[in-house]
Design an enzyme around this catalytic site. Structure first.
Site: not given
Length: 260
Positions: A144, A155
Site C-alpha cells: 500500500s 497498518y
C-alpha cells in the site's frame, strides 16, 4: 501479449472473497489459471463459482492466514490438489481502525499487524520450500502507498514490513529462480465490504478521522482520484506474469502518482 498468460499455471490468491482479491481471482480465471482461493469468509465460495463459470479449476481453502497453521494448511492443500504452486498473490490485509496513533490501544496495534503483515510473512514461508525445490516461482505481495499516510500508523508499519520482505526475499531467492515483487495499491474504489473489517458503528469523530484518510489520499495522488479495482488487478497480473520476467525486488506504486 498473450490473452491467457497463466494457462495451466497453479496460482494461489489469498483474501480472495472481496475487493481486489476477487478481481485478481476472476482475471486469472479468464487467463487460464488453475486457482487456489483462500479466505476465512464463506463469501469465497461465491467467487469460486464465478471463476469456475469462466472455465477455471478452483480449490477453495477456508483458512485463517493470520496464523502459521492456516498458511501451512493452505499450501498443503494446494500441493495435494495440483502438485505445485507457481504463483502466490498475497492479498490479505487492510486497515481495521482509522485514528491518530495515540488513540490506538495495544490490542488494536497488535490486531492491525496480525491482519496486514503476518499473512504475507506466513504464506511466503509456507510456499518457499516448494518453489525452491522446483527452482522457479513468482510471489506478488499486495502492499500500500499508506506507508506514508495519516491515521493508520500500525497498518503503515505493516505494509512497510511487506515492502522490506519483498526486497529481501527477492535478493535471497533470485538464485532459486523465484521472483518477488509488490504492488503498493493506492486508494481504490470498491463495492461496500459485505463483511467489514470493523463491524462496530463509527462515532462522529471516527467518521471524521476516516474522511481525513480519504482526503489525504486524494490530495497525495497527482491524479487526485481513487483508482479502480481493475487498475490494481492489471498491475498485479503483470508482475505475476512472464511479461515481468526481468523484474524482481520491486515495489510498484499504483496510486495515481503517489509513491507512498
Amino acid at each position: 501479449m498473450s490473452a491467457r498468460r497463466f494457462e495451466g499455471q497453479v496460482v494461489v490468491v489469498t483474501g480472495a472473497a472481496q475487493g481486489i482479491g476477487r478481481g485478481v481471482a476472476l482475471a486469472l480465471a479468464g487467463e487460464g489459471a488453475r486457482l487456489v482461493l483462500a479466505d476465512r469468509s464463506p463469501l469465497v465460495e461465491e467467487v469460486a463459482a464465478e471463476a469456475r463459470a469462466l472455465g477455471a479449476p478452483v480449490l477453495v481453502a477456508m483458512v485463517d492466514l493470520e496464523t502459521w497453521a492456516g498458511a501451512e494448511q493452505l499450501v498443503a492443500a494446494a500441493l495435494a490438489e495440483y502438485g505445485r504452486v507457481e504463483v502466490l498473490v498475497n492479498n490479505v490485509g487492510g486497515t481495521i481502525w482509522a485514528q491518530p496513533y495515540q488513540e490506538y490501544t495495544p490490542e488494536q496495534i497488535e490486531a492491525e499487524v496480525r491482519r496486514s503483515l503476518f499473512p504475507t510473512l506466513w504464506c511466503c514461508r509456507a510456499v518457499l520450500p516448494d518453489m525452491v525445490a522446483r527452482q522457479q516461482g513468482v510471489i506478488v505481495n499486495v502492499s500500500s502507498i499508506a506507508t506514508r499516510s495519516i491515521y493508520r500508523i500500525p497498518y503503515a508499519a505493516s505494509k512497510g514490513g511487506v515492502n522490506a520482505m519483498t526486497a529481501s526475499l527477492a535478493m535471497e531467492h533470485a538464485q532459486n529462480g523465484i521472483r518477488v515483487n509488490a504492488v503498493a495499491t493506492g486508494g481504490t474504489d470498491a463495492p461496500p465490504r459485505r463483511i467489514p473489517r470493523n463491524a462496530q458503528p463509527l462515532s462522529a469523530q471516527e467518521q471524521a478521522w476516516y474522511q481525513g484518510i480519504i482526503d489525504q489520499t486524494v490530495a497525495s495522488s497527482l491524479m487526485h482520484r481513487y483508482g479502480t479495482i481493475d487498475e490494481q488487478v492489471r498491475a498485479i497480473l503483470f508482475l505475476a506474469s512472464s511479461e515481468a520476467s526481468y523484474i524482481t525486488g520491486t515495489v510498484l506504486p499504483v496510486g495515481g502518482g503517489d509513491q507512498g
